[in-house]
Design a protein around this motif. Structure first.
Motif, PDB file in Angstrom:
ATOM      1  N   MET A  28     -16.874 -27.297 167.641  1.00 30.18           N
ATOM      2  CA  MET A  28     -16.299 -26.448 167.450  1.00 30.18           C
ATOM      3  C   MET A  28     -15.691 -25.068 167.439  1.00 30.18           C
ATOM      4  O   MET A  28     -16.930 -24.911 166.517  1.00 30.18           O
ATOM      5  N   ASP A  48     -20.092 -23.564 167.150  1.00 33.97           N
ATOM      6  CA  ASP A  48     -20.581 -22.596 168.273  1.00 33.97           C
ATOM      7  C   ASP A  48     -22.137 -21.858 167.645  1.00 33.97           C
ATOM      8  O   ASP A  48     -22.963 -21.700 168.539  1.00 33.97           O
ATOM      9  N   GLY A  49     -21.849 -20.983 166.549  1.00 33.37           N
ATOM     10  CA  GLY A  49     -23.521 -20.922 166.174  1.00 33.37           C
ATOM     11  C   GLY A  49     -24.631 -21.337 166.398  1.00 33.37           C
ATOM     12  O   GLY A  49     -25.647 -20.807 166.394  1.00 33.37           O
ATOM     13  N   ALA A  65     -16.928 -17.764 166.013  1.00 38.01           N
ATOM     14  CA  ALA A  65     -17.538 -17.848 164.580  1.00 38.01           C
ATOM     15  C   ALA A  65     -18.465 -17.723 163.387  1.00 38.01           C
ATOM     16  O   ALA A  65     -18.824 -19.190 163.951  1.00 38.01           O
ATOM     17  N   TYR A  66     -19.160 -17.722 163.100  1.00 34.16           N
ATOM     18  CA  TYR A  66     -19.477 -18.396 161.717  1.00 34.16           C
ATOM     19  C   TYR A  66     -18.531 -18.456 161.298  1.00 34.16           C
ATOM     20  O   TYR A  66     -18.721 -17.795 160.284  1.00 34.16           O
ATOM     21  N   GLY A  67     -17.617 -19.875 161.152  1.00 32.07           N
ATOM     22  CA  GLY A  67     -16.813 -20.212 159.568  1.00 32.07           C
ATOM     23  C   GLY A  67     -17.569 -20.141 159.018  1.00 32.07           C
ATOM     24  O   GLY A  67     -16.841 -18.904 157.531  1.00 32.07           O
ATOM     25  N   ASP A  73     -15.144 -21.932 167.265  1.00 30.23           N
ATOM     26  CA  ASP A  73     -13.894 -20.638 165.839  1.00 30.23           C
ATOM     27  C   ASP A  73     -14.350 -19.850 166.462  1.00 30.23           C
ATOM     28  O   ASP A  73     -13.877 -18.935 165.945  1.00 30.23           O
TER      29      ASP A  73
HETATM   30 MG   LIG Z   1     -18.526 -21.194 165.234  1.00 33.38          MG
END
Ligand SMILES: [Mg+2]
Ligand SMILES: Cc1ncc(C[n+]2csc(CCOP(=O)(O)OP(=O)(O)O)c2C)c(N)n1
Length: 558
Positions: free
Chosen positions: A467, A442-443, A471-473, A469
Motif C-alpha cells: 500500500m 512502502d516504508g 510516505a510514512y503515513g 502512499d
Molecule cells: Mg506508506
C-alpha cells in the motif's frame, strides 16, 4: 582440511538441536555460528539463509505462531546478536516460543573485536539468555532452553563461545530426551462451578452481550463455543485483531474490536452492556484504550484472567478456565435462550455496511486504500495465507472480514515496522505448499527490502501487496494535524515493481483496480513470488488517525 575427523562440541550441539526435532532454522552465518549451522544443515535441517539477523528471528517467530511449535534462528556473536533487539520484545510480548543459537566471543582471547556483554542486552528485552560455558553440560542446557521456551512461551537465546564449540567432545554419547517428551500434558482447566454460577447470573442479567474472542480462544478451539454462547444470549461476536476471522461466516460478527474496529463495530460496542472476553489478554489496543465499550461490564474468561492490563482496569468479573470449557459451562448454566439484540435487520446492517464511510477527495491517478482492500478481499483466493504488517495502512488491511482465522497472521506487540517480509517468510516456511500474501506499507517494506533476495533464492511463495502512499503515513498524518512540515515523512512513490525485478521477482504497479481479478487468476496459476505496488492517496485517513489526530480545517474532507 575438513575438521570433522574428530568429534567436536559443535557436532553435539547440532545433534542436540536435531534431537529437539528442529527441522527448519532461519540463519545468518558468522564465525561464531557457522560451524554449528553447517552441521545442523548436514543433519538434514532445512536452513533458510536470510540477509539480516532481525529477519531470521522475526521469521522464526511467525514460524512458531503458525506451527504452534518452537521457532529456531541462529546468529553470530556481537553484531549478529545486537541485530536481534527489535524483534525480541515482540516475541516476548506475543508469547512466542523461540530458541536462538547465538555464538559468543571466544573465551580464550584477552580481546575480541566482536565481544559485547550479550546477556544484559538480551534480558533487557524480556527474553532469557543462557550462557553455555560447560561443554559436557551443553546437550542438557540445550534441552533446558527448549523446555523453557515451550513452558514459558518465551524466546530463549543460547550463547556459546565459539572456541568452546571447536573443542573435541569429551562428554557422553547419548543425548537427553527432547523437551516435548518431558513436559507435563497441559490438559484444559475446567471452571469452578461457583464461578460458573456467578458468571451465569451476570450474563443472564445482560441485554446487549458481545462475545469477544482472542487468540487464546482460537488456540483452545473455543470458536464454536463462543458462537453458541453469543447465540444463546442473543449477543454479537467480535475478535481481537490476531484472532480475526474466527467468526468470519457468522452474520452477527461485528468484526475486530480494538484500534481497527469498523464503523458498525464501534456503534454496537458502544451500546454493549456486557463484553465477555474469551482467551484474550485485554491488551490496551483491544479495547481502544478503554474507549470502545464504556457502558459495558466485563467478564474475562481465561486461564489467567486479569483485573488490570497494560495500565488499565479491564475486568471486574472473572471465570478462570480453559476458553472452550469455560464458555461451554457458562452457556450450559444460562437459563434460556433469549432474543437479546439479534435481529434480521441488525444482521443486514452488519452485512451491508462499509468499514468506513467517510468521503475523501483524492488526486486523480491515485487509489483509495479502502477500495484496494475491498477489491483484494473479493479477488484473492480464500485459502491463501494472509500476513498483515504495520503502519497506517494496516487499518485498511485489517478490514477483510471474510477471511478465516487459520489463514491469518499478525504480530504487532512491539509496534515496530519492517517485519512484514520476515513474518511472510516464516509463514511460507511453515506452510510450503500454500500461497502467502503479505500486506505491507512502502516504508515498512523498504526497511528490510533485502529479504526479496531471500524470497527469490529460496523460492518462497509470497505475493507482496504494497500500500504505497509514498510516505510514512502514520507520521505524515500526525505532522499535518499539528501543522508541522512534512519533511522526513513524505518520500514520493518508490518504484517497487522495478525494485522487485532487480531482485529477480515479478513486479507490477497498480494505478487502477481494473482487471485485478484477472491478474490474481494469472498469478494464482503461476504461484511463486511477486511484488504488487498499489499507488494510493495519502489523503485518506483511517478512523483511528482521525479520532486521535483531528486534522486542521483546510485538510478536512467529506
Ligand atoms: Mg506508506
Ligand atoms: C522500527 C520502527 N521505526 C519507526 C517506527 C515509526 N513508524 C510507525 S508507522 C511508520 C510509517 C510506516 O510507513 P509505511 O510502512 O509506508 O506505512 P504507512 O503508515 O505509510 O501506511 C513509522 C516510521 C516504528 N513503528 N518502528
Amino acid at each position: 582440511m575438513k575438521n570433522d575427523a574428530i568429534r567436536r562440541v559443535q557436532d553435539i550441539l547440532a545433534r542436540s538441536f536435531w534431537q529437539e526435532e528442529v527441522r527448519t532454522c532461519f540463519a545468518l552465518l558468522g564465525d561464531a555460528n557457522m560451524n554449528w549451522a553447517a552441521r545442523l544443515a548436514e543433519a538434514g535441517c532445512r536452513m533458510v539463509y536470510v540477509r539480516h539477523e532481525h529477519c531470521a528471528l522475526a521469521a522464526a517467530m511467525a514460524y512458531a505462531r503458525k506451527t504452534r511449535d518452537v521457532g529456531v534462528a541462529t546468529v553470530t556473536c556481537g553484531p549478529g546478536v545486537t541485530q536481534l533487539i527489535t524483534a525480541l520484545p515482540a516475541a516476548v510480548r506475543a508469547h512466542l516460543p523461540v530458541v536462538v543459537f547465538a555464538g559468543e566471543a571466544p573465551l580464550k582471547s584477552g580481546w575480541y573485536n566482536q565481544e559485547i556483554d550479550q546477556a544484559p542486552l538480551i534480558t533487557a528485552t524480556g527474553a532469557a539468555y543462557h550462557r553455555l560455558h560447560m561443554p559436557e553440560r551443553m546437550p542438557v542446557a540445550v534441552r533446558d532452553a527448549f523446555l523453557q521456551a515451550r513452558r514459558e512461551r518465551r524466546p530463549v537465546v543460547v550463547g556459546v563461545p565459539f572456541d568452546l564449540q571447536a573443542r573435541p567432545w569429551e562428554g557422553p554419547e547419548t543425548l537427553p530426551a527432547p523437551s516435548h517428551k518431558l513436559l507435563p500434558r497441559p490438559s484444559p482447566i475446567p471452571p469452578h462451578p461457583d464461578d460458573v454460577a456467578t458468571a451465569a447470573r451476570l450474563v443472564a442479567g445482560a441485554e446487549r452481550v458481545v462475545v469477544l474472542a482472542g487468540l487464546g480462544a482460537a488456540e483452545a478451539g473455543a470458536g464454536p463455543a463462543c458462537r453458541a454462547l453469543a447465540a444463546k444470549t442473543g449477543g454479537l461476536l467480535s475478535t481481537t485483531l490476531p484472532a480475526r476471522g474466527l467468526f468470519h461466516d457468522d452474520p452477527f460478527c461485528i468484526g475486530i474490536s480494538g484500534s481497527f474496529t469498523p464503523e458498525v463495530g464501534l456503534e454496537y460496542l458502544a451500546q454493549a452492556d456486557l463484553v465477555i472476553a474469551v482467551g484474550c489478554s485485554l491488551a490496551y489496543h483491544a479495547g481502544g484504550g478503554g474507549q470502545l465499550w464504556r457502558k459495558a461490564k466485563m467478564l474475562h474468561v481465561d486461564i489467567d484472567p486479569v483485573a488490570v492490563s497494560q495500565g488499565q482496569e479491564v475486568a471486574r468479573n472473572h471465570l478462570r478456565a480453559d476458553a472452550r470449557l469455560g464458555v461451554e459451562a457458562l452457556t450450559a448454566a444460562l437459563p434460556a435462550r433469549k432474543q437479546g439484540w439479534r435481529s434480521e435487520a441488525l444482521a443486514k446492517r452488519i452485512r451491508d455496511s462499509k468499514p468506513d464511510s467517510q468521503v475523501f477527495e483524492i488526486e486523480p491517478g491515485l487509489l483509495d486504500p479502502r477500495d484496494v482492500v475491498e477489491a483484494l478481499e473479493k479477488a484473492l483466493p480464500q485459502d491463501w495465507e494472509m500476513v498483515n504488517s504495520s503502519g497506517h495502512c494496516s487499518w485498511f488491511f485489517a478490514q477483510m472480514p471474510s477471511r478465516r482465522q487459520e489463514n491469518f497472521l499478525t504480530i504487532r506487540e512491539f509496534g515496530a515496522i519492517g517485519n512484514g517480509t520476515s513474518f511472510a517468510m516464516g509463514v511460507a516456511a511453515a506452510r510450503p505448499d500454500s500461497q502467502v500474501v503479505l500486506f505491507d506499507g512502502d516504508g515498512s517494506l523498504l526497511m528490510h527490502v533485502q529479504e526479496l533476495e531471500t524470497i527469490k533464492r529460496h523460492g518462497l511463495n509470497i505475493l507482496i501487496i504494497v500500500m504505497n502512499d509514498g510516505a510514512y503515513g502514520s507520521e505524515v498524518h500526525k505532522l499535518r494535524s499539528e501543522g508541522m512540515p512534512e519533511e522526513g515523512s513524505v518520500f514520493g512513490y518508490c518504484d517497487f515493481a522495478a525494485v522487485a525485478r532487480g531482485f529477480g521477482l515479478a513486479g507490477q504497479t497498480f494505478k487502477s483496480l481494473d482487471g485485478l481479478s484477472q491478474r490474481v487468476a494469472e498469478f494464482a496459476a503461476r504461484g511463486g513470488a511477486a511484488v504488487w505496488d498499489f499507488h494510493v492517496s495519502d489523503k485518506v485517513l483511517s478512523p483511528t488517525i482521525r479520532r486521535a489526530h483531528p486534522q486542521p480545517a483546510k485538510e478536512k474532507s467529506g
